[in-house]
Design an enzyme around this catalytic site. Structure first.
Site, PDB file in Angstrom:
ATOM      1  N   CYS A  44      12.870  10.889   8.653  1.00  0.00           N
ATOM      2  CA  CYS A  44      12.518  10.441  10.220  1.00  0.00           C
ATOM      3  C   CYS A  44      13.946  10.631  11.032  1.00  0.00           C
ATOM      4  CB  CYS A  44      11.931   9.184  10.332  1.00  0.00           C
ATOM      5  SG  CYS A  44      12.993   7.981   9.268  1.00  0.00           S
ATOM      6  N   LYS A  56       0.739  -1.202   0.069  1.00  0.00           N
ATOM      7  CA  LYS A  56      -0.030  -0.033   0.180  1.00  0.00           C
ATOM      8  C   LYS A  56       0.847   1.170  -0.048  1.00  0.00           C
ATOM      9  CE  LYS A  56      -1.924   2.459   3.029  1.00  0.00           C
ATOM     10  NZ  LYS A  56      -1.904   3.911   2.198  1.00  0.00           N
ATOM     11  N   GLY A 108       6.164   5.107   9.290  1.00  0.00           N
ATOM     12  CA  GLY A 108       5.120   6.165   9.358  1.00  0.00           C
ATOM     13  C   GLY A 108       5.037   6.752  10.821  1.00  0.00           C
ATOM     14  N   GLU A 157       8.906   1.034  11.885  1.00  0.00           N
ATOM     15  CA  GLU A 157       9.834   2.308  11.875  1.00  0.00           C
ATOM     16  C   GLU A 157       9.055   3.526  11.887  1.00  0.00           C
ATOM     17  OE1 GLU A 157      11.686   5.288  10.728  1.00  0.00           O
ATOM     18  OE2 GLU A 157      11.924   4.556   8.614  1.00  0.00           O
TER      19      GLU A 157
END
Length: 507
Positions: free
Chosen positions: A298, A189, A242, A264
């Protein structure tokens, strides 16, 4: 790679109707709605994707399960599976200009970064795991003179890979490559805001020879598609990158069938600069660590912790260099910082800046949208620097996910350690010093999964990447990542041939 002019793909994308891939066929959704795709620099159309439904997710999972049980991929010889993975990387490099341009148009980052960093990382993941697979095996031993034992690594089954909108091609590759290497089937996805490079990646997989149904792609929002994949009883594992908030939701949803998870999540990486550091090098490292991909990383060094003796020098040089950065569409060759990926992302960054100012932070530069006609459309935020000298400022702990670092000062190492660890996250951090003892002490004391010394935002090939604390768990991009996507089975063989074993008499 050659620094050549990228093809202008925007017009060809404008009316593109992108589709799902289920059972080896490109297909629409069971619903009628579609999600428009916009170039974040211009808001021009890049086509549309299906607004996926629960039924679409179910069909994709069913296709993956059927392919897994049929066994064409998981029973394929290791060498042949490795060759297929290696071909994926080769095809990505062959289509480099097309895919790099597509991700720049779709995501917003500079083409230099897409071409020179993201494509090589993505292609390298396929080559790396193709090689790891050839050396991935169990162990055998004779635990007793009369017995043998060995282990088998077996695929989990169906893995759902859910990727974010900051580096979808790289993160998709770093999940799909190890999942497929060990024989799983997958449902990808991609992020609904910038899915095009993920579609092109799947095209490369099909061209490389992945059997039908082994790889499936479903477009759509987290609700309902992501939710359905996370809770689906026939999904054995979710690999997700995310936000921490979404990661927690996936943990709750996956509890129904005790799913394997690789998460993560968020980060708030400190860059700690000691007085003996090369200040100019640390400033250059901070520019890279903060503004790469418009801060949508991130591991970005969004907390600049500076020793009080070099604070003024560092801040003066860093702010001056920040003001010199060129903000513009990623497709233009001299752009340093592109737009935010969506209007929602831009609005969140602006709200974080406003709150920081309300709480006492000082805006040293930026803090607004860039001015001029060329910025009238698109999702722009100026490269910004905040100073936080008072306690309790949310921006020192909150993941902003944009081009907004916060500078703070410290007096001694113990204070630097406390400040570096004063966050719920533990993904990464860096230490800048020329003193070996300082470097080693900080490397041990910073509670994060990745620590750099005199550098930031660079991966050591083959070394594991992943978080501590609320930055998640599981390790990616390393040989041990293959273990994340496997079950391990122990087989014990009695060699005595005796019907009555001595221990049976204990019953």
């Amino acid at each position: 790679m050659k620094n050549q002019t990228a093809p202008n793909l925007s017009p060809s994308f404008s009316a593109k109707v992108w589709q799902n891939l289920i059972g080896g066929k490109w297909t629409g959704s069971t619903g009628d709605e579609r999600i428009p795709l916009l170039d974040p620099a211009t808001e021009d159309s890049l086509g549309s994707i299906p607004k996926g439904t629960t039924e679409d997710a179910d069909r994709a999972v069913a296709s993956a399960r059927e392919a897994f049980e049929a066994g064409a991929w998981r029973r394929m010889g290791v060498r042949e599976r490795s060759r297929v993975l290696r071909r994926v990387g080769e095809i990505l490099l062959r289509r480099c200009e097309e895919i790099a341009t597509a991700e720049t148009l779709d995501q917003g980052r500079s083409l230099r970064q897409s071409r020179g960093m993201m494509l090589p990382l993505a292609a390298g993941a396929w080559e790396f795991f193709a090689g790891c697979l050839l050396n991935f095996h169990g162990r055998a031993a004779s635990p007793e003179p009369w017995a043998s034992a060995y282990t088998i690594n077996q695929p989990l089954g169906v893995v759902a890979c859910i990727t974010p909108g900051n580096v979808p091609l790289v993160l998709g590759s770093e999940k799909l490559a190890p999942a497929l290497a060990v024989g799983n089937s997958v449902v990808l996805k991609p992020p609904p805001e910038c899915p095009i490079s993920s579609v092109l990646l799947v095209e490369c997989l099909l061209e490389a020879g992945i059997p039908e149904g082994v790889v499936n792609l479903v477009h759509g929002d987290g609700e309902p598609v992501g939710r359905r994949l996370a809770e689906h009883p026939d999904v054995d594992m979710v690999a997700f990158t995310g936000s921490t908030e979404t990661g927690k939701a996936i943990m709750r949803l996956g509890a129904g069938n005790v799913k394997r998870l690789l998460l993560e999540l968020g980060g708030k990486a400190p860059q700690v600069v000691f007085p003996d550091a090369d200040v100019d090098a640390a400033v250059k490292g901070a520019l890279w660590g903060v503004y790469l991909n418009s801060g949508q990383i991130c591991m970005a060094s969004t907390r600049l912790l500076l020793h009080e003796s070099i604070y003024d020098e560092f801040v003066e040089k860093f702010v001056r260099r920040t003001r010199d950065l060129r903000v513009g569409p990623g497709i233009e060759p001299d752009t340093n910082v592109g737009p935010m990926v969506t209007i929602r992302a831009r609005d969140k960054v602006e709200a974080c800046i406003a709150r920081a100012v309300e709480e006492g932070a000082t805006v040293l530069c930026g803090g607004d949208r860039p001015r001029g006609d060329r910025y009238a459309r698109g999702f722009w935020v100026e490269p910004t620097v905040l100073a936080a000298d008072s306690p309790g400022i949310t921006a020192t702990r909150q993941e902003i996910f944009g081009p907004v670092p916060v500078v703070q000062r410290f007096a001694h190492m113990a204070e630097a350690i406390r400040m570096a660890n004063d966050t719920e996250y533990g993904l990464a951090g860096s230490v800048w010093t020329n003193d070996l003892n300082t470097a080693m002490t900080m490397a041990e004391e910073v509670r994060a999964g990745y620590v750099w010394i005199n550098d930031h935002l660079i991966r050591a090939t083959g070394f594991p990447f992943g978080g501590w604390k609320q930055s998640g768990f599981g390790r990616e991009a390393a040989a041990q990542t293959l273990d994340e996507y496997c079950n391990v089975k122990t087989v014990y063989i009695d060699r005595t041939g005796l019907a009555e074993k001595p221990r049976y008499g204990l019953l």
